[in-house]
Write a protein that holds these residues in place. Structure first.
Motif, PDB file in Angstrom:
ATOM      1  N   VAL A 158      12.037  49.940  16.123  1.00 56.43           N
ATOM      2  CA  VAL A 158      12.464  51.248  15.236  1.00 56.43           C
ATOM      3  C   VAL A 158      11.815  52.479  16.080  1.00 56.43           C
ATOM      4  O   VAL A 158      10.567  52.460  15.976  1.00 56.43           O
ATOM      5  N   PRO A 159      12.829  53.526  16.170  1.00 61.12           N
ATOM      6  CA  PRO A 159      12.298  54.851  16.558  1.00 61.12           C
ATOM      7  C   PRO A 159      11.041  55.161  15.885  1.00 61.12           C
ATOM      8  O   PRO A 159      11.017  55.407  14.504  1.00 61.12           O
ATOM      9  N   ALA A 160       9.907  56.007  16.461  1.00 63.10           N
ATOM     10  CA  ALA A 160       8.770  56.340  15.706  1.00 63.10           C
ATOM     11  C   ALA A 160       8.492  57.663  16.328  1.00 63.10           C
ATOM     12  O   ALA A 160       8.486  57.821  17.747  1.00 63.10           O
ATOM     13  N   ASP A 161       7.838  58.690  15.791  1.00 64.41           N
ATOM     14  CA  ASP A 161       7.216  59.946  16.524  1.00 64.41           C
ATOM     15  C   ASP A 161       5.877  59.543  17.121  1.00 64.41           C
ATOM     16  O   ASP A 161       5.665  59.579  17.996  1.00 64.41           O
ATOM     17  N   ARG A 162       4.841  58.818  16.235  1.00 61.42           N
ATOM     18  CA  ARG A 162       3.705  58.831  16.581  1.00 61.42           C
ATOM     19  C   ARG A 162       3.402  57.168  16.210  1.00 61.42           C
ATOM     20  O   ARG A 162       3.538  56.751  15.007  1.00 61.42           O
ATOM     21  N   VAL A 163       2.582  56.533  17.192  1.00 64.67           N
ATOM     22  CA  VAL A 163       2.290  55.137  16.804  1.00 64.67           C
ATOM     23  C   VAL A 163       0.488  55.047  17.565  1.00 64.67           C
ATOM     24  O   VAL A 163       0.126  55.704  18.468  1.00 64.67           O
ATOM     25  N   LEU A 164      -0.044  54.480  16.696  1.00 64.23           N
ATOM     26  CA  LEU A 164      -1.479  53.902  16.807  1.00 64.23           C
ATOM     27  C   LEU A 164      -1.755  52.533  17.435  1.00 64.23           C
ATOM     28  O   LEU A 164      -1.132  51.777  16.685  1.00 64.23           O
ATOM     29  N   ASP A 165      -2.043  52.348  18.410  1.00 59.12           N
ATOM     30  CA  ASP A 165      -2.596  50.937  19.176  1.00 59.12           C
ATOM     31  C   ASP A 165      -4.038  50.927  18.847  1.00 59.12           C
ATOM     32  O   ASP A 165      -4.731  51.451  19.710  1.00 59.12           O
ATOM     33  N   LEU A 166      -4.356  50.182  17.757  1.00 62.72           N
ATOM     34  CA  LEU A 166      -5.929  50.124  17.446  1.00 62.72           C
ATOM     35  C   LEU A 166      -6.439  48.800  18.156  1.00 62.72           C
ATOM     36  O   LEU A 166      -6.022  47.831  17.859  1.00 62.72           O
ATOM     37  N   GLY A 167      -7.476  49.069  19.220  1.00 63.44           N
ATOM     38  CA  GLY A 167      -8.066  48.131  19.598  1.00 63.44           C
ATOM     39  C   GLY A 167      -6.816  47.724  20.835  1.00 63.44           C
ATOM     40  O   GLY A 167      -6.573  46.478  21.207  1.00 63.44           O
ATOM     41  N   THR A 168      -6.641  48.528  21.863  1.00 67.58           N
ATOM     42  CA  THR A 168      -5.889  48.467  22.945  1.00 67.58           C
ATOM     43  C   THR A 168      -5.974  47.498  24.031  1.00 67.58           C
ATOM     44  O   THR A 168      -4.993  46.975  24.551  1.00 67.58           O
ATOM     45  N   GLY A 169      -7.347  47.273  24.337  1.00 63.87           N
ATOM     46  CA  GLY A 169      -7.588  46.628  25.327  1.00 63.87           C
ATOM     47  C   GLY A 169      -6.838  46.841  26.690  1.00 63.87           C
ATOM     48  O   GLY A 169      -7.155  48.270  27.159  1.00 63.87           O
ATOM     49  N   CYS A 170      -6.254  46.214  27.269  1.00 63.67           N
ATOM     50  CA  CYS A 170      -5.649  46.513  28.650  1.00 63.67           C
ATOM     51  C   CYS A 170      -4.287  47.598  28.635  1.00 63.67           C
ATOM     52  O   CYS A 170      -3.872  47.846  29.430  1.00 63.67           O
ATOM     53  N   GLY A 171      -3.871  47.581  27.225  1.00 65.16           N
ATOM     54  CA  GLY A 171      -2.785  48.744  27.003  1.00 65.16           C
ATOM     55  C   GLY A 171      -1.426  48.105  26.815  1.00 65.16           C
ATOM     56  O   GLY A 171      -0.275  48.882  26.802  1.00 65.16           O
ATOM     57  N   ILE A 172      -1.177  46.766  26.561  1.00 65.50           N
ATOM     58  CA  ILE A 172      -0.018  46.072  26.747  1.00 65.50           C
ATOM     59  C   ILE A 172       0.702  46.584  25.305  1.00 65.50           C
ATOM     60  O   ILE A 172       1.780  46.851  25.561  1.00 65.50           O
ATOM     61  N   GLN A 173       0.148  46.519  24.313  1.00 69.78           N
ATOM     62  CA  GLN A 173       0.786  47.093  23.131  1.00 69.78           C
ATOM     63  C   GLN A 173       1.226  48.451  23.095  1.00 69.78           C
ATOM     64  O   GLN A 173       2.188  48.896  22.476  1.00 69.78           O
ATOM     65  N   ALA A 174       0.422  49.132  23.889  1.00 64.27           N
ATOM     66  CA  ALA A 174       0.823  50.527  23.732  1.00 64.27           C
ATOM     67  C   ALA A 174       2.154  50.835  24.616  1.00 64.27           C
ATOM     68  O   ALA A 174       2.820  51.802  24.311  1.00 64.27           O
ATOM     69  N   LEU A 175       2.017  50.311  25.610  1.00 63.84           N
ATOM     70  CA  LEU A 175       3.157  50.077  26.743  1.00 63.84           C
ATOM     71  C   LEU A 175       4.376  49.808  25.998  1.00 63.84           C
ATOM     72  O   LEU A 175       5.621  50.405  25.929  1.00 63.84           O
ATOM     73  N   VAL A 229       0.000  49.091  15.373  1.00 64.36           N
ATOM     74  CA  VAL A 229      -0.037  47.901  15.892  1.00 64.36           C
ATOM     75  C   VAL A 229      -1.435  47.559  16.390  1.00 64.36           C
ATOM     76  O   VAL A 229      -2.103  48.517  16.689  1.00 64.36           O
ATOM     77  N   SER A 230      -1.973  46.305  16.238  1.00 64.11           N
ATOM     78  CA  SER A 230      -3.319  45.975  16.451  1.00 64.11           C
ATOM     79  C   SER A 230      -3.254  44.573  16.631  1.00 64.11           C
ATOM     80  O   SER A 230      -2.712  43.704  15.660  1.00 64.11           O
ATOM     81  N   ASN A 231      -3.936  44.045  17.815  1.00 59.73           N
ATOM     82  CA  ASN A 231      -4.275  43.012  18.137  1.00 59.73           C
ATOM     83  C   ASN A 231      -5.560  42.783  18.013  1.00 59.73           C
ATOM     84  O   ASN A 231      -6.387  42.949  19.349  1.00 59.73           O
ATOM     85  N   PRO A 232      -6.241  42.984  16.898  1.00 61.73           N
ATOM     86  CA  PRO A 232      -7.762  43.296  16.723  1.00 61.73           C
ATOM     87  C   PRO A 232      -8.555  41.844  17.400  1.00 61.73           C
ATOM     88  O   PRO A 232      -8.194  40.751  17.432  1.00 61.73           O
ATOM     89  N   PRO A 233      -9.855  42.246  17.476  1.00 60.40           N
ATOM     90  CA  PRO A 233     -10.737  41.072  17.795  1.00 60.40           C
ATOM     91  C   PRO A 233     -11.167  40.343  16.628  1.00 60.40           C
ATOM     92  O   PRO A 233     -12.151  40.314  15.985  1.00 60.40           O
ATOM     93  N   PHE A 234     -10.103  39.303  16.509  1.00 59.66           N
ATOM     94  CA  PHE A 234     -10.213  38.864  14.867  1.00 59.66           C
ATOM     95  C   PHE A 234     -10.973  37.431  14.902  1.00 59.66           C
ATOM     96  O   PHE A 234     -10.860  36.846  13.787  1.00 59.66           O
ATOM     97  N   VAL A 235     -11.461  37.005  16.040  1.00 58.93           N
ATOM     98  CA  VAL A 235     -11.746  35.675  16.249  1.00 58.93           C
ATOM     99  C   VAL A 235     -13.142  35.650  15.319  1.00 58.93           C
ATOM    100  O   VAL A 235     -14.061  36.401  15.400  1.00 58.93           O
ATOM    101  N   ILE A 236     -13.377  34.687  14.543  1.00 57.61           N
ATOM    102  CA  ILE A 236     -14.454  34.358  13.629  1.00 57.61           C
ATOM    103  C   ILE A 236     -15.531  33.728  14.345  1.00 57.61           C
ATOM    104  O   ILE A 236     -15.533  32.780  14.769  1.00 57.61           O
TER     105      ILE A 236
END
Length: 508
Positions: A158-175, A229-236
């Motif tokens: 869906v079109p958006a003006d601004r997106v935050l990629d929280l914990g981007t890592g190599c940047g795949i979610q930002a792309l 969007v976030s693929n955070p470091p969620f591993v317990i």
């Protein structure tokens, strides 16, 4: 750590990779299906044997950037005539030594398909187990894994003006987010990760991605976004001596507190109507339902939020610990395996953890008024995770539209059955009437929904021609039942089918 990437060198490298045909399809053709499947299991030998029989630019680049094998300077100059060995060294992706040109990072093609069409990126990241031939470092910058592709597929197109990629890592979610957004802010606690993210944006000619260093929402304090969007470091991970803390998967907090922090903090950074999507783990403690635990996190948000939480799997503490111990390169029977397993089990026992859930969390800040969506469900069946974004978006639109209608308004609406829905009827031997009728969804979450003859008849008649109320009246007449009672029974279930995507409003 790689140096700050040069835009001109990234452009030259991209042109060389393109000219060499360094694509997913080309590489799979070079080494074949069997070798490709072995590579997916971490076995590189079949691919290495296949590439030894090929002498072209794509094969040279695959040996260097996929397998982590040295290549000669002559081979690399032929494969990268614009960038050259000097350019690759300047980018911090390789070095020269007695063995030849030795990779310092992997650069791999990653194909994708979304609503805007098909495409392919080149993604650079740290050398992994395949390229290293052994365990990775704690500060490893991860490339594109299964979780990365799952979240990329979940992103709402869906079109958006601004997106935050929280914990981007190599940047795949930002792309991926930039495909539908005017601008993306990508954050991470790892400066090496941010450099890879900047390099990958340049390598793929993606402008409008800004990187910021810091933890969680600190780098964007006081700012709001249309989407997070976030693929955070969620591993317990146990906070115990001797347990490696991998930055890409361990956020440094106890238990599932990292995911809790993202859930409780997202709302204040969402614009009205904005959404947050993340992957996460949550604990089942002392018999408490893990999904109820997530519900409590959502309730703690300072901003009231819609929530759709989907649990995809649950693991017992032993299975969970074994999964992540192996992910770190320690296998059963090796030195230290039982020490790590004990650390994980002690950590879970201290909090009374019975099971660990994994799934997707979608949060939304209402444009106005109170939240109307609170779905906490378990979806265990296989689904096409890489194409769920459009389905989620359509279900949200349908939810909002049907919530705005009272029963009379819904009865006056014209609906259509979704194109991917089929019906299955099961008969006992010799029986004239079916004992079970099911609606089956081919896409989305591949739901199978038992229905009775009245609802089956209504769904079958929803062809975009007549309003729901008239169809129910006709079905009531055929079944010789009270029309008002049938309407009262069917309309709530019609709302559910709209929310699940099996029915849709005509013309939508």
């Amino acid at each position: 750590m790689i140096p700050e990437p040069s835009p001109s060198l990234c452009a030259a490298l991209a042109a060389d990779l393109d000219a060499a045909g360094y694509t997913s399809a080309r590489l799979r053709a070079l080494w074949g299906v069997v070798a490709d499947e072995a590579l997916g299991r971490g076995r590189a030998l079949p691919v290495r044997r296949a590439l030894a029989r090929v002498d072209d630019a794509a094969a040279t680049l695959a040996r260097l950037f996929w397998l982590g094998d040295p290549v000669s300077s002559g081979e690399l100059e032929r494969a990268l005539p614009r960038c050259g060995v000097a350019g690759l060294v300047a980018l911090g992706l390789a070095r020269e030594d007695a063995a030849g040109i030795v990779p310092l990072a992997v650069v791999r093609p990653q194909a994708f398909v979304d609503d805007a069409g098909a495409g392919e990126w080149w993604i650079a990241s740290d050398l992994d187990e395949v390229a290293l031939g052994g365990p990775i470092a704690p500060d490893h910058v991860l490339g594109v894994g299964g979780a990365s592709m799952t979240l990329a597929g979940l992103q709402l197109p869906v079109p958006a003006d601004r997106v935050l990629d929280l914990g981007t890592g190599c940047g795949i979610q930002a792309l991926r987010a930039r495909r539908a957004a005017e601008a993306v802010v990508a954050t991470d606690v790892s400066e090496p990760a941010l450099r890879f993210a900047r390099l990958n944006a340049l390598l793929n000619d993606v402008a409008g991605v800004q990187t910021r260093h810091g933890s969680l929402f600190e780098p964007v304090a006081g700012e709001s976004f249309d989407r997070i969007v976030s693929n955070p470091p969620f591993v317990i991970t146990p906070r115990a001596t001797g347990v490696p803390a991998y930055e890409y998967r361990d956020g440094g907090l106890e238990g599932d507190d990292l995911v809790r922090a993202v859930v409780t903090g997202a709302g204040t950074h969402l614009s009205p109507g904005g959404t947050a999507q993340l992957l996460g783990n949550w604990e089942y403690r002392d018999g408490e339902d893990g999904l109820e635990r997530v519900r409590e996190w959502v309730a703690l948000s300072p901003v009231a939020l819609d929530a759709w939480v989907i649990e995809r799997e649950r693991l017992d503490p032993v299975a969970y610990a074994e999964l992540w111990i192996r992910d770190g390169g320690t296998v059963p029977g090796s030195p230290g395996y039982d020490v790590l397993l004990s650390a994980w089990l002690d950590d879970f026992a201290a909090r009374g953890v019975d099971e660990i859930g994994f799934g997707y969390i979608l949060l939304r800040r209402p444009r106005e008024g109170r939240p109307t969506l609170a779905r906490y469900e378990r979806v265990a069946q296989p689904v096409a995770e890489r194409a769920l974004g459009a389905h989620l978006a359509a279900c949200l639109v349908a939810h909002d539209r049907q919530r705005a209608l009272d029963d009379d308004g819904l009865a006056a609406s014209v609906l259509q059955v979704a194109d991917d829905v089929t019906e299955a009827r099961h008969h006992l031997p010799g029986a004239a009437d079916p004992s079970v009728i099911e609606l089956r969804q081919g896409g989305g979450f591949s739901r199978t929904i038992p229905v009775d003859p009245a609802l089956a008849a209504l769904v079958g008649a929803c062809d975009g021609e007549l309003p729901v109320g008239r169809l129910i009246d006709a079905i009531a007449q055929l079944m010789e039942v009270d029309a008002a009672a049938l309407r009262e029974d069917l309309l709530p279930r019609v709302r559910d089918l709209l929310g699940d995507g099996l029915l849709r409003f005509a013309g939508s």
